[in-house]
Scaffold this active site. Structure first.
Site, mmCIF file in Angstrom:
data_model
loop_
_atom_site.group_PDB
_atom_site.id
_atom_site.type_symbol
_atom_site.label_atom_id
_atom_site.label_comp_id
_atom_site.label_asym_id
_atom_site.label_seq_id
_atom_site.Cartn_x
_atom_site.Cartn_y
_atom_site.Cartn_z
ATOM 1 C CE LYS A 1 47.105 38.819 47.779
ATOM 2 N NZ LYS A 1 48.405 38.274 48.246
ATOM 3 C CE1 TYR B 1 17.911 39.009 65.527
ATOM 4 C CE2 TYR B 1 20.015 39.606 64.536
ATOM 5 C CZ TYR B 1 18.716 39.130 64.414
ATOM 6 O OH TYR B 1 18.240 38.782 63.181
HETATM 7 C C1 LIG Z 1 49.347 39.366 48.218
HETATM 8 C C2 LIG Z 1 50.725 39.287 47.720
HETATM 9 C C3 LIG Z 1 51.430 40.440 47.335
HETATM 10 C C4 LIG Z 1 50.921 41.834 47.584
HETATM 11 O O1 LIG Z 1 51.142 42.192 48.924
HETATM 12 P P1 LIG Z 1 50.905 43.692 49.426
HETATM 13 O O2 LIG Z 1 51.421 43.713 50.800
HETATM 14 O O3 LIG Z 1 49.426 43.926 49.365
HETATM 15 O O4 LIG Z 1 51.631 44.574 48.489
HETATM 16 C C5 LIG Z 1 52.669 40.274 46.739
HETATM 17 N N1 LIG Z 1 53.190 39.051 46.551
HETATM 18 C C6 LIG Z 1 52.570 37.926 46.936
HETATM 19 C C7 LIG Z 1 53.221 36.620 46.713
HETATM 20 C C8 LIG Z 1 51.322 38.005 47.543
HETATM 21 O O5 LIG Z 1 50.709 36.879 47.933
#
Ligand SMILES: *Cc1c(COP(=O)(O)O)cnc(C)c1O
Length: 378
Positions: free
Chosen positions: A36, A264
């Site tokens: 994601k 800045y």
């Molecule tokens: C983002 C997410 C993960 C992965 O989490 P990590 O800590 O990066 O392994 C797993 N499950 C769900 C539902 C998530 O939203």
């Protein structure tokens, strides 16, 4: 990139393959790699491809839109997504064989309707809330949701492939309480006549720390990129290799006298005569403006050199001091990377910003070219 890339996130696909292989060995079950948010900033397609080559059985995103983009990029294997707007249209998911994490009855009915319109079986994994108080069906909804899911499953309209939940990481006792809830959900689903092929609760932290929470699959994000989800453990201590090297180059070099104000607001004034290097990365590229004055540094010619003055939208300044005579325009500047290779760890920035490594990598901006590098680093 038509014009030469001055901002690069170099992604070691070898490192991602190594990290995913390491998780496979650790769990022995199905490995779902979460890509994601543009693959945690690494480039979703690069990350997904490398994860699959490293042995991931499935990749996952939050949004359906992200899942569809992976299909368009040529990722052919199983893809799961679980966070849906109230107006989501599941027709493209059915057409493209994207598995849907279903959190409520309305989503299940929408998925079923899309499947029937397409004359094709949809694939769902039921998402249950076991204590995180976020996405997922809460306990009072399970009975109705599972009854309907089992009905659609038997009718061949929606194949219920799995059930999953997400931990709050609030300590071992909390994890065990959530696991007990999850067990109850699995038992109830079985009672309704569906024996799910995939059951998964653990994300990265529990995958590393709690073998009793592995179930038939784990769902990992940050460890696949080689970063530690545990505050007291480094990547190297966990056998992980950070996959991203964030780098840029020197685009201007200027000798300045003592007393020169920098950037800045002149909140940095050079105490002595020195040389300033301009680096074309800014807060639009994921370099937090709040790093200003925090003591953050970058690596130039293998040496740590301090970031001075305010970070702009597109650029920042480094005091290169005694390195000046050895430097020319175009020389590499490494913002962060694998500390085992002598680069600043991303955790340094995360610490200075009082946030977690996840937020820094996920915030790398769209102007930064993601460049897959194959054989190196691992
Ligand atoms: C983002 C997410 C993960 C992965 O989490 P990590 O800590 O990066 O392994 C797993 N499950 C769900 C539902 C998530 O939203």
């Amino acid at each position: 990139m038509r014009t030469g890339s001055m901002r690069v996130a170099e992604i070691s696909t070898a490192a991602i393959r190594h990290n995913v292989g390491h998780i496979r060995e650790l769990t022995g079950g199905v490995v779902i790699v979460v890509v994601k948010a543009n693959g945690y900033g690494h480039g979703a397609a690069i990350a997904a491809q490398a994860a699959i080559e490293g042995g991931a059985d499935m990749v996952a995103t939050a949004d359906l839109e992200e899942a569809l983009a992976l299909r368009e990029a040529g990722i052919a294997g199983p893809i799961l997504c679980w966070l849906h707007g109230a107006r989501v249209d599941f027709a493209p998911a059915v057409a493209e064989d994207i598995e849907i994490g279903v959190s409520n009855l309305a989503q299940l009915e929408k998925l079923a309707a899309a499947a029937q319109r397409a004359g094709k079986t949809a694939v769902a994994q039921l998402k249950v809330d076991t204590g995180l108080s976020r996405n997922g069906a809460c306990r009072s909804e399970w009975d109705v949701l599972f009854t309907r899911a089992a009905e659609l499953h038997r009718a061949g309209i929606v194949h219920v492939r799995g059930i999953f939940s997400h931990l709050a990481n609030a300590g071992d006792q909390g994890d065990r309480a959530q696991a007990a809830e999850f067990d109850a959900a699995i038992a109830l689903l079985q009672e309704k006549g569906v024996d799910p092929e995939l059951t998964h609760l653990a994300a990265s932290a529990a995958t590393l720390k709690s073998p009793h929470l592995h179930y038939s699959a784990v769902r990992v994000g940050v460890v696949a990129y080689g970063l530690s989800p545990l505050a007291d453990k480094t990547s190297a201590q966990l056998g992980l290799i950070p996959a991203m090297t964030l780098r840029s180059e020197i685009v201007a070099l200027r000798g300045v006298p003592a007393g020169t104000g920098v950037s800045y607001g002149f909140n940095h004034v050079c105490e002595t005569a020195t040389t300033l290097a301009l680096v074309p990365m800014g807060y639009a590229d994921g370099m937090p403006r709040a790093l200003n004055g925090s003591g953050a540094w970058v690596s130039i010619a293998g040496e740590p050199r301090p970031i001075v003055g305010r970070i702009g939208m597109d650029q920042f300044i480094v005091d290169v001091g005694p390195l000046a005579g050895r430097l020319s325009l175009g020389d590499e500047v490494v913002l962060f990377g694998d500390p085992e290779r002598g680069f600043p760890a991303v955790e340094i920035w995360a610490g200075l910003m009082r946030t977690i490594n996840y937020e820094i990598i996920a915030s790398i901006g769209p102007r930064v070219l993601r460049l897959a590098a194959g054989a190196d680093a691992a």
